[in-house]
Design a protein around this motif. Sequence first.
Motif, PDB file in Angstrom:
ATOM      1  N   ARG A  95       0.815  -1.224   0.000  1.00 30.90           N
ATOM      2  CA  ARG A  95       0.000   0.000   0.000  1.00 30.90           C
ATOM      3  C   ARG A  95       0.847   1.273   0.000  1.00 30.90           C
ATOM      4  N   THR A  96       1.861   1.363   0.867  1.00 34.96           N
ATOM      5  CA  THR A  96       2.623   2.616   0.925  1.00 34.96           C
ATOM      6  C   THR A  96       3.387   2.849  -0.387  1.00 34.96           C
ATOM      7  N   ALA A  97       3.942   1.797  -0.976  1.00 30.79           N
ATOM      8  CA  ALA A  97       4.647   1.952  -2.259  1.00 30.79           C
ATOM      9  C   ALA A  97       3.671   2.387  -3.354  1.00 30.79           C
ATOM     10  N   ARG A  98       2.476   1.820  -3.343  1.00 24.76           N
ATOM     11  CA  ARG A  98       1.463   2.187  -4.339  1.00 24.76           C
ATOM     12  C   ARG A  98       1.030   3.645  -4.151  1.00 24.76           C
ATOM     13  N   TRP A 102       1.173   6.589  -6.870  1.00 26.45           N
ATOM     14  CA  TRP A 102      -0.022   7.341  -7.269  1.00 26.45           C
ATOM     15  C   TRP A 102       0.123   8.831  -6.995  1.00 26.45           C
ATOM     16  N   PHE A 103       0.782   9.161  -5.891  1.00 28.07           N
ATOM     17  CA  PHE A 103       0.889  10.548  -5.451  1.00 28.07           C
ATOM     18  C   PHE A 103       2.343  10.883  -5.109  1.00 28.07           C
ATOM     19  N   PRO A 104       3.207  11.018  -6.114  1.00 26.77           N
ATOM     20  CA  PRO A 104       4.636  11.191  -5.854  1.00 26.77           C
ATOM     21  C   PRO A 104       4.996  12.441  -5.057  1.00 26.77           C
ATOM     22  N   ALA A 105       4.162  13.464  -5.071  1.00 23.93           N
ATOM     23  CA  ALA A 105       4.482  14.704  -4.351  1.00 23.93           C
ATOM     24  C   ALA A 105       3.879  14.754  -2.942  1.00 23.93           C
ATOM     25  N   GLY A 122       5.711   4.587   5.337  1.00 24.61           N
ATOM     26  CA  GLY A 122       6.601   3.709   4.590  1.00 24.61           C
ATOM     27  C   GLY A 122       6.801   4.254   3.196  1.00 24.61           C
ATOM     28  N   ASP A 123       7.913   3.898   2.590  1.00 25.63           N
ATOM     29  CA  ASP A 123       8.199   4.301   1.219  1.00 25.63           C
ATOM     30  C   ASP A 123       8.145   5.824   1.047  1.00 25.63           C
ATOM     31  N   PHE A 128      -3.042   7.544   6.052  1.00 26.89           N
ATOM     32  CA  PHE A 128      -3.928   7.746   7.195  1.00 26.89           C
ATOM     33  C   PHE A 128      -5.355   7.415   6.805  1.00 26.89           C
ATOM     34  N   ASN A 129      -5.960   6.468   7.514  1.00 28.91           N
ATOM     35  CA  ASN A 129      -7.363   6.113   7.327  1.00 28.91           C
ATOM     36  C   ASN A 129      -8.062   6.377   8.653  1.00 28.91           C
TER      37      ASN A 129
END
Length: 163
Positions: A95-98, A102-105, A122-123, A128-129
């Motif tokens: 999830r954190t890598a994805r 998806w949102f590099p910035a 991570g990554d 945050f959910n």
Amino acid sequence: MRAVVVSDTHAPRRWKSCPPRVAGHLRDADVILHAGDVCVASVLDELAQYAPVHAVLGNNDAPDVADWGAPERLELDLDGLAVAMVHDSGQARGRTARMRRWFPAADLVVFGHSHIPMDETGDGVRIFNPGSPTDRRRQPHGTIGLLDVHDGRLTAAKIVPVT
């Protein structure tokens, strides 16, 4: 800046009107983030009586939520902090890598869908959910999230029980 984060309110089945313990936090909000599954846009109008609202579309949202202005993905600046929002972040594995792809910035990605509260890093990204204030599923409590942002830094992040 104080951001109150909610997701998966599932109105009108679960959210008839703003629960009092949620409203207590909303009174202190500078901004409200809704991570999808609002289901009906009237919830966003109700939240907007407390503070400006940013929302994304969930898989159960009616067309009026899109008409209200909720996109599938959103990127915004909260007092200098780069925040991204999406309802469904995909499976837990990777999830954190994805989210970084998806949102590099983004410094922080807010999401919902699972109804499971989470605050993880991570990554190079924090995710945050807030869980759900009205449909706790297998969680012990309904929850929301509170974020404090100051000069581009996330200074506090909490998951708060509201049921």
